[in-house]
Motif scaffolding. Structure first.
Motif, PDB file in Angstrom:
ATOM      1  N   ARG A  93      -6.070  58.290 -34.901  1.00  0.00           N
ATOM      2  CA  ARG A  93      -4.802  58.274 -34.163  1.00  0.00           C
ATOM      3  C   ARG A  93      -4.520  59.653 -33.587  1.00  0.00           C
ATOM      4  N   TYR A  94      -3.585  59.717 -32.657  1.00  0.00           N
ATOM      5  CA  TYR A  94      -3.203  61.001 -32.076  1.00  0.00           C
ATOM      6  C   TYR A  94      -2.535  61.888 -33.120  1.00  0.00           C
ATOM      7  N   PRO A  95      -2.642  63.186 -32.953  1.00  0.00           N
ATOM      8  CA  PRO A  95      -1.916  64.085 -33.870  1.00  0.00           C
ATOM      9  C   PRO A  95      -0.428  64.037 -33.545  1.00  0.00           C
ATOM     10  N   SER A  96       0.357  64.813 -34.288  1.00  0.00           N
ATOM     11  CA  SER A  96       1.793  64.841 -34.007  1.00  0.00           C
ATOM     12  C   SER A  96       2.001  65.409 -32.604  1.00  0.00           C
ATOM     13  N   LEU A  97       3.045  64.945 -31.951  1.00  0.00           N
ATOM     14  CA  LEU A  97       3.282  65.334 -30.551  1.00  0.00           C
ATOM     15  C   LEU A  97       3.428  66.839 -30.382  1.00  0.00           C
ATOM     16  N   TYR A  98       4.356  67.408 -31.142  1.00  0.00           N
ATOM     17  CA  TYR A  98       4.669  68.829 -30.978  1.00  0.00           C
ATOM     18  C   TYR A  98       4.562  69.589 -32.305  1.00  0.00           C
ATOM     19  N   ALA A  99       3.709  69.078 -33.190  1.00  0.00           N
ATOM     20  CA  ALA A  99       3.396  69.775 -34.444  1.00  0.00           C
ATOM     21  C   ALA A  99       4.631  70.225 -35.222  1.00  0.00           C
ATOM     22  N   ARG A 100       5.550  69.311 -35.415  1.00  0.00           N
ATOM     23  CA  ARG A 100       6.826  69.669 -36.036  1.00  0.00           C
ATOM     24  C   ARG A 100       6.669  70.273 -37.440  1.00  0.00           C
ATOM     25  N   GLU A 101       5.827  69.648 -38.257  1.00  0.00           N
ATOM     26  CA  GLU A 101       5.661  70.132 -39.625  1.00  0.00           C
ATOM     27  C   GLU A 101       5.105  71.560 -39.626  1.00  0.00           C
ATOM     28  N   LEU A 102       4.156  71.788 -38.745  1.00  0.00           N
ATOM     29  CA  LEU A 102       3.561  73.129 -38.636  1.00  0.00           C
ATOM     30  C   LEU A 102       4.610  74.140 -38.150  1.00  0.00           C
ATOM     31  N   ARG A 103       5.447  73.721 -37.214  1.00  0.00           N
ATOM     32  CA  ARG A 103       6.491  74.632 -36.730  1.00  0.00           C
ATOM     33  C   ARG A 103       7.448  75.004 -37.849  1.00  0.00           C
ATOM     34  N   GLU A 104       7.766  74.034 -38.715  1.00  0.00           N
ATOM     35  CA  GLU A 104       8.648  74.323 -39.853  1.00  0.00           C
ATOM     36  C   GLU A 104       8.018  75.367 -40.771  1.00  0.00           C
ATOM     37  N   GLU A 105       6.735  75.153 -41.038  1.00  0.00           N
ATOM     38  CA  GLU A 105       6.041  76.062 -41.955  1.00  0.00           C
ATOM     39  C   GLU A 105       5.907  77.459 -41.337  1.00  0.00           C
ATOM     40  N   LEU A 106       5.666  77.510 -40.039  1.00  0.00           N
ATOM     41  CA  LEU A 106       5.539  78.806 -39.353  1.00  0.00           C
ATOM     42  C   LEU A 106       6.884  79.543 -39.331  1.00  0.00           C
ATOM     43  N   ALA A 107       7.970  78.788 -39.177  1.00  0.00           N
ATOM     44  CA  ALA A 107       9.300  79.415 -39.200  1.00  0.00           C
ATOM     45  C   ALA A 107       9.529  80.065 -40.563  1.00  0.00           C
ATOM     46  N   THR A 108       9.135  79.343 -41.630  1.00  0.00           N
ATOM     47  CA  THR A 108       9.275  79.894 -42.985  1.00  0.00           C
ATOM     48  C   THR A 108       8.418  81.143 -43.141  1.00  0.00           C
ATOM     49  N   TYR A 109       7.188  81.064 -42.637  1.00  0.00           N
ATOM     50  CA  TYR A 109       6.281  82.215 -42.725  1.00  0.00           C
ATOM     51  C   TYR A 109       6.885  83.433 -42.029  1.00  0.00           C
ATOM     52  N   LEU A 110       7.442  83.227 -40.838  1.00  0.00           N
ATOM     53  CA  LEU A 110       8.017  84.357 -40.097  1.00  0.00           C
ATOM     54  C   LEU A 110       9.216  84.949 -40.825  1.00  0.00           C
ATOM     55  N   MET A 111       9.948  84.097 -41.542  1.00  0.00           N
ATOM     56  CA  MET A 111      11.108  84.616 -42.276  1.00  0.00           C
ATOM     57  C   MET A 111      10.676  85.471 -43.460  1.00  0.00           C
ATOM     58  N   THR A 112       9.560  85.068 -44.098  1.00  0.00           N
ATOM     59  CA  THR A 112       9.116  85.853 -45.258  1.00  0.00           C
ATOM     60  C   THR A 112       8.388  87.109 -44.797  1.00  0.00           C
ATOM     61  N   ASP A 113       8.068  87.167 -43.498  1.00  0.00           N
ATOM     62  CA  ASP A 113       7.315  88.290 -42.950  1.00  0.00           C
ATOM     63  C   ASP A 113       8.263  89.447 -42.599  1.00  0.00           C
ATOM     64  N   ARG A 114       9.176  89.731 -43.475  1.00  0.00           N
ATOM     65  CA  ARG A 114      10.082  90.862 -43.352  1.00  0.00           C
ATOM     66  C   ARG A 114      10.934  90.888 -42.083  1.00  0.00           C
TER      67      ARG A 114
END
Ligand SMILES: *Cc1c(COP(=O)(O)O)cnc(C)c1O
Length: 379
Positions: free
Chosen positions: A71-92
């Protein structure tokens, strides 16, 4: 019956046929990105993670069931965007971010290209620091946009006033800058972000190695887009995952321009695993890279060279005839990246830092070729 082209037509090598009547006029001077990237025993040419890839990401790829790709992947990678937002917040960064602040792409190349398309019309201009990431003027021209190089000030510093004076729709900055490795001054960046007439793109492909990020500037700007990638510190260049953070309204425009399904299903799964479970691995590799960077710099200095002080996972070392020198080093199995006549630097070799045995091979090839040049071997 389906139409079958004649063998003569099939055989014709299209790449050598001038598509004079078909090609876009503004594509005439665009060439394919093709540094001599054949396999080489010791390849320190592309700033990827030479210690390999993070274990949880690797495990996820090994585990991937075929079902994940029917099947197709997620349209706009929402789960990944959530995780990246968290990563950027912990990145000082001290910022409070969520998935609305993040856009992903097929490598940050794709995010940069999409951003240029989102905020310009053909004929607009894009100002960029010179020297910088060589793809930027290419992406500009691919979108019909006029690239405007703005030389760095002496000491390879950012000249904020000069950038702003261009009046460009997009200002591109990169910190730590590729290929110099130099971090831009926060105070100059703040001036650009405050007074830019259009969008400011700050490329932080190497932020992890600098131990300093400017993501916090997003708190004061609705026109700043900070691009990042999982190709460098995270060791996932082959999976092509890049992203950008910016105000939700800005990010939404890049998302439109990018289009759906740009992060493939396996890449998204591996990236999620890396972000959730491999933080320790990444930190450890970053610290190793910093130690090797300092040691490599000292060794180059001991050879009488003057490498630039780098905040990234590579070292740029000015040396006359770098392109010729790189060819000779490649012939003995060591691939570096050579630049000819960089503004403010001159000819230079860029060396990615990696495990010390690789650095020894690089230093040995470099000193052999330099001394053979000195004795007249390099003509
Ligand atoms: C490597 C690099 C990129 C591209 O990264 P991908 O995410 O692999 O497309 C972007 N910007 C700079 C400055 C880089 O050096």
């Amino acid at each position: 019956m389906p139409h079958v082209p004649s063998p003569a037509l099939c055989d014709r090598d299209q790449s050598t046929t001038p598509a004079s009547g078909l090609a876009r006029a503004d594509y005439r001077d665009i060439t394919l990105y093709a540094p001599e990237r054949g396999p080489c025993a010791v390849d320190v040419s592309d700033n990827t993670n030479l210690w390999g890839m993070p274990p949880a990401a690797l495990h996820t790829l090994g585990d991937a069931s075929a079902a994940a790709v029917t099947r197709y992947p997620s349209l706009y990678a929402r789960e990944l965007r959530e995780e990246l937002a968290t990563y950027l917040m912990t990145d000082r960064s001290g910022m409070s971010l969520d998935e609305r602040w993040v856009v992903t792409g097929c490598g940050s190349d794709d995010v940069l290209d999409s951003a240029i398309r989102a905020f310009t019309r053909p004929g607009d201009s894009l100002a960029y620091i010179d020297p910088t990431f060589p793809m930027i003027p290419v992406f500009a021209r691919m979108n019909g946009v006029v690239p405007v190089p703005v030389p760095l000030a002496s000491g390879l510093r950012l000249d904020a006033e000069a950038m702003i004076r261009t009046g460009a729709r997009i200002i591109y900055l990169c910190s730590p800058n590729n290929p110099t490795g130099v971090t831009l001054a926060r105070e100059q960046l703040e001036i650009v972000v405050r007074h830019a007439p259009g969008v400011v793109i700050l490329d932080e492909a190497y932020a992890e190695f600098a131990g300093e990020s400017f993501v916090d500037l997003l708190a004061h700007s609705d026109r700043l887009l900070v691009t990042r990638t999982m190709s460098k510190a995270f060791g996932l260049a082959g999976l092509r995952i890049g992203y950008a953070a910016g105000a939700p309204a800005l990010v939404a425009e890049v998302e439109k321009s990018r289009g759906p399904y740009k992060v493939n299903a396996l890449a998204e799964r591996a990236a999620l695993a890396a972000l959730r479970e491999d933080a320790g691995w990444v930190q450890h590799r970053v610290r190793q890279a910093q130690v090797v960077r300092a040691r490599l710099t000292r060794e180059l200095e001991a050879m009488g060279l003057a490498p630039l002080e780098s905040s990234a996972n590579f070292v740029l070392v000015p040396v006359p005839g770098a392109e010729r020198l790189a060819e000779r080093m490649r012939a003995v199995g060591v691939a570096t990246r050579a630049f000819g006549g960089l503004p403010g630097v001159g000819d230079a070799l860029r060396i990615t830092v990696g495990p010390w045995e690789m650095m020894e091979a690089v230093l040995s090839a470099l000193s052999t070729e330099l001394s053979s040049a000195a004795t007249g071997g390099l003509r």
